[in-house]
Enzyme design. Structure first.
Site, PDB file in Angstrom:
ATOM      1  N   ARG A  71       0.832  -1.204   0.000  1.00 34.08           N
ATOM      2  CA  ARG A  71       0.000   0.000   0.000  1.00 34.08           C
ATOM      3  C   ARG A  71       0.867   1.253   0.000  1.00 34.08           C
ATOM      4  O   ARG A  71       0.535   2.260  -0.631  1.00 34.08           O
ATOM      5  CB  ARG A  71      -0.941   0.003   1.212  1.00 34.08           C
ATOM      6  CG  ARG A  71      -1.725   1.300   1.378  1.00 34.08           C
ATOM      7  CD  ARG A  71      -2.887   1.143   2.355  1.00 34.08           C
ATOM      8  NE  ARG A  71      -2.549   0.395   3.542  1.00 34.08           N
ATOM      9  CZ  ARG A  71      -1.911   0.904   4.610  1.00 34.08           C
ATOM     10  NH1 ARG A  71      -1.531   2.170   4.626  1.00 34.08           N
ATOM     11  NH2 ARG A  71      -1.648   0.139   5.661  1.00 34.08           N
ATOM     12  N   TYR A 115     -17.070  15.879 -16.280  1.00 39.70           N
ATOM     13  CA  TYR A 115     -17.522  14.493 -16.175  1.00 39.70           C
ATOM     14  C   TYR A 115     -18.493  14.367 -15.008  1.00 39.70           C
ATOM     15  O   TYR A 115     -18.255  14.870 -13.909  1.00 39.70           O
ATOM     16  CB  TYR A 115     -16.302  13.594 -15.986  1.00 39.70           C
ATOM     17  CG  TYR A 115     -16.600  12.193 -15.551  1.00 39.70           C
ATOM     18  CD1 TYR A 115     -17.512  11.400 -16.249  1.00 39.70           C
ATOM     19  CD2 TYR A 115     -15.968  11.647 -14.441  1.00 39.70           C
ATOM     20  CE1 TYR A 115     -17.795  10.109 -15.851  1.00 39.70           C
ATOM     21  CE2 TYR A 115     -16.238  10.352 -14.029  1.00 39.70           C
ATOM     22  CZ  TYR A 115     -17.146   9.593 -14.735  1.00 39.70           C
ATOM     23  OH  TYR A 115     -17.431   8.306 -14.329  1.00 39.70           O
ATOM     24  N   ASP A 145      -8.253  18.277 -15.773  1.00 34.91           N
ATOM     25  CA  ASP A 145      -8.467  16.889 -16.181  1.00 34.91           C
ATOM     26  C   ASP A 145      -8.023  16.789 -17.635  1.00 34.91           C
ATOM     27  O   ASP A 145      -8.662  17.330 -18.538  1.00 34.91           O
ATOM     28  CB  ASP A 145      -9.946  16.528 -16.031  1.00 34.91           C
ATOM     29  CG  ASP A 145     -10.218  15.060 -16.314  1.00 34.91           C
ATOM     30  OD1 ASP A 145      -9.453  14.441 -17.079  1.00 34.91           O
ATOM     31  OD2 ASP A 145     -11.213  14.527 -15.790  1.00 34.91           O
ATOM     32  N   LYS A 172      -8.374   5.331 -19.671  1.00 37.23           N
ATOM     33  CA  LYS A 172      -8.730   5.769 -21.019  1.00 37.23           C
ATOM     34  C   LYS A 172      -7.519   5.710 -21.954  1.00 37.23           C
ATOM     35  O   LYS A 172      -7.000   4.642 -22.222  1.00 37.23           O
ATOM     36  CB  LYS A 172      -9.338   7.161 -20.941  1.00 37.23           C
ATOM     37  CG  LYS A 172     -10.434   7.318 -19.866  1.00 37.23           C
ATOM     38  CD  LYS A 172     -11.556   6.329 -19.996  1.00 37.23           C
ATOM     39  CE  LYS A 172     -12.779   6.669 -19.160  1.00 37.23           C
ATOM     40  NZ  LYS A 172     -12.598   6.647 -17.698  1.00 37.23           N
TER      41      LYS A 172
END
Length: 384
Positions: free
Chosen positions: A51, A104, A177, A202
């Site tokens: 982690r 978005y 973004d 993406k």
């Protein structure tokens, strides 16, 4: 790997040193949850527990930072996980966020439905209207100015440099973004932004086979805060996800060239089609952001939205009638996808100022043969 090298070289080599033990040209996947210590508190290579860090994740973080021209990169389990970590690192109760009125839907939902419970206020504004943005930000209170360019799904182009000046004058951190453009077509940090966010699912991953998100920034103090959130909340990318994303990035440049070329050809082909009332693509001279896009981008990307003249019923039928374009959420993969934002990616903002018109279809143009893509659209589009 020095950042003076060209993008295509960085995409293949940054953070990707060969394995010194075996000479393997591709670094191994460190599929491990923990690392054996060389004595208590003496970590090998700085790694203790997955982690907190993993060499495969480090390679992705190094790579994304290099491509964006930033000093600090962070990889997360999803784009929204990256956004959430950034917002938690910056905001306190009573703070204010200004974001575009075409962001978005998931970003707006995260801020408006989840962070609002912690006393975070937000307003949406037309980012192409600099005067409106100037009025929306409140000096000393607005801590984040958040924009997408090109925006999702109406392909609005915002002036990153001008907005950065407005945001900085108010004391806000300016976040861009960059998912639609990718670092190959646009470098927001060089334009004046403070933080770049990506859904690496993406274009960076590029093959519709991995979920992820990333943040890149230069400010060391903010990076420390984001790093703490990444470690303490734990929404990190796993080693296999990080490795798949790195593999995808190696071909980002050639893919984006093809995405852009195909989209440009499709947009130009559809100009004047009787079934289409408007084409949302910055590569067209008729697009209101065309000149600005030419200035701050090196290409126009693979995303197109279409306004179907006959309305929602015709738009839905069109979306369900193509063969090569597949009806699915997401974007940026090698295959062409079609979406109906009103009920798919932006369903959460119906009934708000961010509602997407129900005649809008969003195309993620893939890298197939462009003639096949055009034939597919022509067969499915209404004749009038």
């Amino acid at each position: 790997m020095p950042n003076k090298q060209h993008f295509e070289t960085l995409a293949i080599h940054a953070g990707q040193e060969f394995d010194p033990t075996t000479g393997a040209i591709i670094p191994p996947i460190y599929q491990t949850s923990t690392f054996v210590q060389n004595g208590i508190g003496n970590f090998r290579g700085g790694y203790e527990y997955a982690r907190g860090g993993n060499p495969t994740r480090t390679s992705l973080e190094t790579l994304v930072a290099a491509l964006e021209g930033g000093a600090h990169g962070f990889s997360f389990a999803s784009g929204l996980a990256a956004e959430d970590a950034l917002l938690r690192a910056i905001l306190e109760p009573g703070d204010h966020v200004v974001l575009g009125n075409d962001v978005y839907g998931g970003t707006h939902r995260l801020i408006n439905k989840i962070h609002s419970r912690s006393g975070i206020e937000n307003d949406t504004v037309e980012m192409m209207d600099l005067n409106a943005v100037q009025k929306a930000v409140v000096k000393g209170k607005t801590k984040v100015l958040w924009l997408e360019t090109p925006s999702n799904p109406l392909m609005k182009i915002s002036d990153v440099g001008e907005l950065a000046e407005i945001g900085h004058a108010a004391g806000a951190i300016v976040v861009v973004d960059n998912t639609f453009a990718s670092p190959y077509l646009q470098k927001p940090l060089a334009l004046g932004a403070d933080v770049v966010v990506h859904s690496t699912t993406k274009y960076l991953g590029g093959h519709s086979d991995v979920l992820g998100g990333a943040l890149v920034m230069n400010d060391a103090e903010l990076a420390d805060k984001v790093g703490f959130q990444q470690f303490a909340a734990g929404a990190v990318s796993g080693p296999m996800d990080a490795w798949l994303t790195v593999r995808g990035i190696k071909t980002l440049a050639v893919r984006m060239d093809r995405h852009s070329a195909n989209a440009q050809a499709i947009a130009e082909h559809l100009v004047g089609h009787p079934a289409i009332e408007r084409i949302y693509y910055p590569g067209l001279e008729s697009h209101p952001g065309h000149e600005l896009a030419k200035k701050q981008m090196s290409g126009f990307g693979g995303m197109i939205s279409l306004g179907i003249r006959a309305g929602a019923k015709a738009a839905r039928k069109f979306a369900e009638s193509t063969k090569v374009f597949q009806l699915a959420e997401s974007l940026g993969g090698v295959e062409s996808l079609m979406g109906y934002p009103s009920e798919m990616t932006h369903a959460s903002v119906r009934g708000t100022a961010l509602e997407v018109p129900d005649n809008i279809i969003r195309l993620s143009v893939g890298i197939e043969n462009v003639d096949d893509l055009i034939d597919d659209l022509d067969r499915a589009l209404p004749k009038r």
